[in-house]
Design a protein around this motif. Structure first.
Motif, mmCIF file in Angstrom:
data_model
loop_
_atom_site.group_PDB
_atom_site.id
_atom_site.type_symbol
_atom_site.label_atom_id
_atom_site.label_comp_id
_atom_site.label_asym_id
_atom_site.label_seq_id
_atom_site.Cartn_x
_atom_site.Cartn_y
_atom_site.Cartn_z
ATOM 1 N N PHE A 1 8.049 13.156 -3.964
ATOM 2 C CA PHE A 1 7.188 13.110 -5.151
ATOM 3 C C PHE A 1 6.113 12.059 -4.928
ATOM 4 O O PHE A 1 6.380 10.993 -4.400
ATOM 5 N N GLY A 2 4.894 12.364 -5.383
ATOM 6 C CA GLY A 2 3.808 11.380 -5.315
ATOM 7 C C GLY A 2 3.028 11.466 -4.012
ATOM 8 O O GLY A 2 3.130 12.464 -3.300
ATOM 9 N N PRO A 3 2.269 10.400 -3.722
ATOM 10 C CA PRO A 3 2.079 9.184 -4.512
ATOM 11 C C PRO A 3 1.385 9.454 -5.852
ATOM 12 O O PRO A 3 0.546 10.346 -5.959
ATOM 13 N N ASP B 1 0.860 -1.182 0.000
ATOM 14 C CA ASP B 1 0.000 0.000 0.000
ATOM 15 C C ASP B 1 0.898 1.234 0.000
ATOM 16 O O ASP B 1 1.480 1.579 1.023
ATOM 17 N N CYS B 2 1.013 1.874 -1.156
ATOM 18 C CA CYS B 2 1.930 3.018 -1.303
ATOM 19 C C CYS B 2 1.568 4.158 -0.353
ATOM 20 O O CYS B 2 2.430 4.703 0.336
ATOM 21 N N ASP B 3 0.292 4.506 -0.279
ATOM 22 C CA ASP B 3 -0.111 5.643 0.536
ATOM 23 C C ASP B 3 0.140 5.388 2.021
ATOM 24 O O ASP B 3 0.586 6.282 2.752
ATOM 25 N N ALA B 4 -0.104 4.160 2.455
ATOM 26 C CA ALA B 4 0.134 3.824 3.861
ATOM 27 C C ALA B 4 1.632 3.856 4.168
ATOM 28 O O ALA B 4 2.050 4.338 5.229
ATOM 29 N N ALA B 5 2.465 3.374 3.237
ATOM 30 C CA ALA B 5 3.911 3.401 3.443
ATOM 31 C C ALA B 5 4.428 4.832 3.508
ATOM 32 O O ALA B 5 5.278 5.163 4.350
ATOM 33 N N VAL B 6 3.908 5.706 2.640
ATOM 34 C CA VAL B 6 4.305 7.114 2.663
ATOM 35 C C VAL B 6 3.901 7.757 3.985
ATOM 36 O O VAL B 6 4.686 8.488 4.614
ATOM 37 N N ALA B 7 2.700 7.485 4.436
ATOM 38 C CA ALA B 7 2.229 8.053 5.706
ATOM 39 C C ALA B 7 3.121 7.621 6.860
ATOM 40 O O ALA B 7 3.490 8.437 7.720
ATOM 41 N N ARG B 8 3.504 6.345 6.889
ATOM 42 C CA ARG B 8 4.388 5.854 7.954
ATOM 43 C C ARG B 8 5.751 6.524 7.872
ATOM 44 O O ARG B 8 6.334 6.922 8.879
#
Length: 264
Positions: free
Chosen positions: A225-227, A208-215
């Motif tokens: 950059f992103g997601p 889960d890209c968004d969850a990884a970025v949030a963490r």
């Protein structure tokens, strides 16, 4: 996994002045667990995803302290021969081929446009035990302002066949070995601050890209950059709290049509 064909990305590691901090960060973001540090080899510590070796972290040697960065290793059947080709093709050997016990032989180099990479001749350590699964390496791209130099060098040192995306708005090439695309190259645009040198951006797989970025952001990482969703997956570029750049990608969440590709 078997020894990889010459030029295939086969391993990644990074030096961190705060190794315990790096272990906490990547453990939370990528789900890594860590083996025992090897004092015989500079406290080199392997990272595991679902019990399989996927990367390593290590403290800097005295005098090598500086900004942390991920180093991608490309497979070689003969590190000494690859080092000669690196020099002959305009690159710089930063660390002469060095045997690491029975594990293999390593070499560090810089391609002519400035990106640093490693060479790995496998012994008992053949490299990634998993790829393209959550927590494991998935992909890498050379970011450079001098793509002509980088392209010519890579194709001279390794047995790559080159392709490029058919899009006038982006200068992106891919390097194939046999039927497999193993590496990308992106021209750095003015979006990159001028002080950022050429580098190799390593992608790690997440579910889960968004969850990884949030963490990552919660733990002190910086979102660069992103997601963003693409035909290849949903991805984001990050810097960890010690300054090492990396990307995460969820390869199961895709959007849009695959771009046209032509041989070079």
């Amino acid at each position: 996994m078997a020894v990889q064909p010459e030029g295939t990305p086969c391993w990644a590691d990074a030096m961190f002045s705060d190794v315990e901090g790096a272990k906490r960060f990547y453990g939370e973001v990528l789900g890594w667990t860590f083996g025992e540090s090897s004092s015989e080899y500079g406290n080199y510590t392997q990272a595991y995803a679902d019990g399989r070796a996927v990367a390593a972290v290590v403290p800097p040697m005295p005098g090598q302290e500086g900004r942390s960065q991920w180093c991608l290793y490309l497979a070689s059947p003969d590190a000494a021969a690859t080092a000669r080709k690196i020099r002959d093709s305009g690159g710089e050997v930063l660390l002469e081929p060095m045997r690491v016990g029975d594990f293999g032989t390593m070499c560090l180099a810089r391609e002519p446009s400035g990106a640093v990479f490693g060479v790995w001749q496998a012994g008992t350590h053949e490299g990634f035990e998993a790829t393209a699964t959550p927590g494991a390496y998935c992909w890498a791209e050379v970011f450079t302002r001098e793509p002509e130099q980088a392209d010519a060098f890579l194709a001279s040192v390794f047995p790559y066949r080159m392709k490029e995306i058919e899009d006038e708005a982006v200068d992106f090439r891919m390097f194939d070995i046999g039927e497999d695309t193993v590496l990308g190259r992106m021209r750095m645009t003015d979006d990159f601050p001028p002080e950022v040198p050429s580098y190799i951006n390593v992608y790690f797989t997440v579910d889960d890209c968004d969850a990884a970025v949030a963490r990552a952001v919660e733990l002190g990482g910086i979102l660069r950059f992103g997601p963003m969703s693409s035909p290849f997956g949903r991805f984001a570029a990050l810097s960890d709290p010690q300054g090492a750049d990396f990307s995460v990608i969820d390869i199961t969440t895709t959007e849009g049509e695959m771009p046209g590709i032509r041989d070079v």
